[in-house]
Scaffold this active site. Structure first.
Site, PDB file in Angstrom:
ATOM      1  N   ASP A   1      -1.676  -0.509   5.939  1.00  0.00           N
ATOM      2  CA  ASP A   1      -1.918   0.205   7.199  1.00  0.00           C
ATOM      3  C   ASP A   1      -3.423   0.327   7.494  1.00  0.00           C
ATOM      4  OD1 ASP A   1      -2.342   2.151   5.080  1.00  0.00           O
ATOM      5  OD2 ASP A   1      -2.494   3.625   6.698  1.00  0.00           O
TER       6      ASP A   1
ATOM      7  N   ARG B   1     -11.600   8.262  -3.015  1.00  0.00           N
ATOM      8  CA  ARG B   1     -11.946   9.688  -2.923  1.00  0.00           C
ATOM      9  C   ARG B   1     -13.456   9.881  -2.776  1.00  0.00           C
ATOM     10  NH1 ARG B   1      -9.654  12.796  -7.881  1.00  0.00           N
ATOM     11  NH2 ARG B   1      -7.887  11.477  -7.325  1.00  0.00           N
TER      12      ARG B   1
ATOM     13  N   ASP C   1       0.871  -1.157   0.000  1.00  0.00           N
ATOM     14  CA  ASP C   1       0.000   0.000   0.000  1.00  0.00           C
ATOM     15  C   ASP C   1       0.923   1.226   0.000  1.00  0.00           C
ATOM     16  OD1 ASP C   1      -2.451   1.503   0.536  1.00  0.00           O
ATOM     17  OD2 ASP C   1      -1.530   1.874   2.473  1.00  0.00           O
TER      18      ASP C   1
ATOM     19  N   GLY D   1      -7.120   4.654   3.254  1.00  0.00           N
ATOM     20  CA  GLY D   1      -7.303   3.530   2.327  1.00  0.00           C
ATOM     21  C   GLY D   1      -8.624   3.533   1.564  1.00  0.00           C
TER      22      GLY D   1
ATOM     23  N   ASN E   1      -3.411   9.308  -7.507  1.00  0.00           N
ATOM     24  CA  ASN E   1      -2.215  10.158  -7.557  1.00  0.00           C
ATOM     25  C   ASN E   1      -0.937   9.383  -7.253  1.00  0.00           C
ATOM     26  OD1 ASN E   1      -3.461  12.868  -7.995  1.00  0.00           O
ATOM     27  ND2 ASN E   1      -4.533  12.315  -6.103  1.00  0.00           N
TER      28      ASN E   1
ATOM     29  N   ASP F   1       0.011   5.022   0.702  1.00  0.00           N
ATOM     30  CA  ASP F   1      -0.204   6.027   1.734  1.00  0.00           C
ATOM     31  C   ASP F   1      -0.376   5.376   3.113  1.00  0.00           C
ATOM     32  OD1 ASP F   1      -0.679   8.453   2.841  1.00  0.00           O
ATOM     33  OD2 ASP F   1      -2.724   8.644   2.113  1.00  0.00           O
TER      34      ASP F   1
HETATM   35  P1  B16 Z   1      -6.749   9.895  -4.263  1.00  0.00           P
HETATM   36  P2  B16 Z   1      -3.618   4.167  -0.252  1.00  0.00           P
HETATM   37  C1  B16 Z   1      -5.483   6.058  -0.364  1.00  0.00           C
HETATM   38  O1  B16 Z   1      -4.181   5.649  -0.630  1.00  0.00           O
HETATM   39  C2  B16 Z   1      -5.536   6.982   0.831  1.00  0.00           C
HETATM   40  O2  B16 Z   1      -5.163   6.280   2.008  1.00  0.00           O
HETATM   41  C3  B16 Z   1      -6.944   7.500   1.011  1.00  0.00           C
HETATM   42  O3  B16 Z   1      -7.010   8.381   2.111  1.00  0.00           O
HETATM   43  C4  B16 Z   1      -7.377   8.215  -0.274  1.00  0.00           C
HETATM   44  O4  B16 Z   1      -8.723   8.681  -0.165  1.00  0.00           O
HETATM   45  C5  B16 Z   1      -7.250   7.241  -1.449  1.00  0.00           C
HETATM   46  O5  B16 Z   1      -5.925   6.761  -1.530  1.00  0.00           O
HETATM   47  C6  B16 Z   1      -7.630   7.885  -2.765  1.00  0.00           C
HETATM   48  O6  B16 Z   1      -6.658   8.859  -3.050  1.00  0.00           O
HETATM   49  O7  B16 Z   1      -7.759  10.923  -3.912  1.00  0.00           O
HETATM   50  O8  B16 Z   1      -5.338  10.413  -4.350  1.00  0.00           O
HETATM   51  O9  B16 Z   1      -7.132   9.099  -5.499  1.00  0.00           O
HETATM   52  O10 B16 Z   1      -3.547   4.116   1.239  1.00  0.00           O
HETATM   53  O11 B16 Z   1      -4.567   3.138  -0.849  1.00  0.00           O
HETATM   54  O12 B16 Z   1      -2.265   4.175  -0.908  1.00  0.00           O
HETATM   55 MG    MG Z   2      -2.913   3.181   3.189  1.00  0.00          MG
END
Ligand code: B16
Ligand code: MG
Length: 222
Positions: free
Chosen positions: A181, A60, A20, A57, A129, A22
């Site tokens: 996480d 959006r 993962d 996780g 992103n 973030d």
């Molecule tokens: P984005 P991961 C997740 O990343 C984030 O933990 C989560 O808070 C976020 O809403 C999600 O990505 C979508 O992100 O808006 O940048 O597309 O933990 O799966 O790496």
């Molecule tokens: Mg994560």
């Protein structure tokens, strides 16, 4: 919980690690928080870091729905899309300040060591992103494959993001170890038929096959 072998014992039989992004490799939750806070303030919705933790996780669109639980008004689908776009613009501006210093020496060394012992490495992230983040922190070349929010239709706890990562690597699910996480990420890994390692928040989750405190402990997983 399975045992973690001590250093010096036999090399891991696992072929691939799927990380993962973030909360495991980098920590951008503070940026997510600032960007969502701006939206919440604009709509007059109460939002704090505890609520922000529920967004870990989660996609959006699902994140916006969690924030809107405290909203009395009505929003159309178009309004919601505009809010998500606005949040993402703020978030991406904040990501601009990221650099290789945002990845710890421990994370970098562990990834290198796992590669050196013949493992395939992938990213399995809900984020759209992910590519930008990996570029900013100089980790793009470290991974053999990236599965992220741009190639999935269902987010965690659905196993799609990890199954796609295994597919990109050309490895069977049972030979993959997922490092997560978020509780939803551990559930996704188990639904994919993979081993799940909980770190950070998920180190308290009983469904994880391994629970670790430090990233470098991954080198001792068999
Ligand atoms: P984005 P991961 C997740 O990343 C984030 O933990 C989560 O808070 C976020 O809403 C999600 O990505 C979508 O992100 O808006 O940048 O597309 O933990 O799966 O790496
Ligand atoms: Mg994560």
């Amino acid at each position: 919980m399975k045992n973690i072998k001590t250093e010096g014992e036999q090399q891991s039989r696992r072929k691939a690690f799927i990380f993962d992004l973030d909360g495991v490799l980098v920590f951008t939750d503070k940026f997510h928080y600032q960007a969502w806070k701006k939206i919440a303030d604009k709509l007059g919705i109460y939002f704090d870091e505890t609520i922000n933790n529920r967004l870990r996780g989660v996609s959006r669109a699902e994140s916006l729905e969690i924030i809107l639980e405290r909203y009395q008004g009505r929003l159309s689908k178009e309004d919601k899309l505009a809010l998500m776009e606005e949040k993402n613009q703020t978030y991406r501006k904040l990501l601009e300040q990221m650099s290789p210093e945002d990845v710890s020496r421990e994370v970098r060394d562990t990834l290198q060591n796992l590669r050196r012992t013949g493992h395939l490495l992938a990213v399995g992230s809900s984020s759209k992103n992910a590519e930008m983040i990996l570029e900013k922190v100089g980790l793009t070349e470290m991974f053999h494959a990236v599965s992220d929010g741009t190639n999935i239709t269902k987010s965690k706890p659905d196993p799609e993001v990890f199954l796609k990562a295994a597919d990109f690597l050309g490895v069977n699910a049972e030979n993959c170890v997922v490092v997560e996480d978020a509780y939803a990420g551990i559930d996704a890994a188990k639904a994919a038929g993979m081993l799940a390692v909980g770190i950070g928040d998920a180190s308290a989750y009983e469904k994880a096959d391994y629970r670790i405190q430090k990233f470098s402990e991954l080198e001792r997983i068999v």
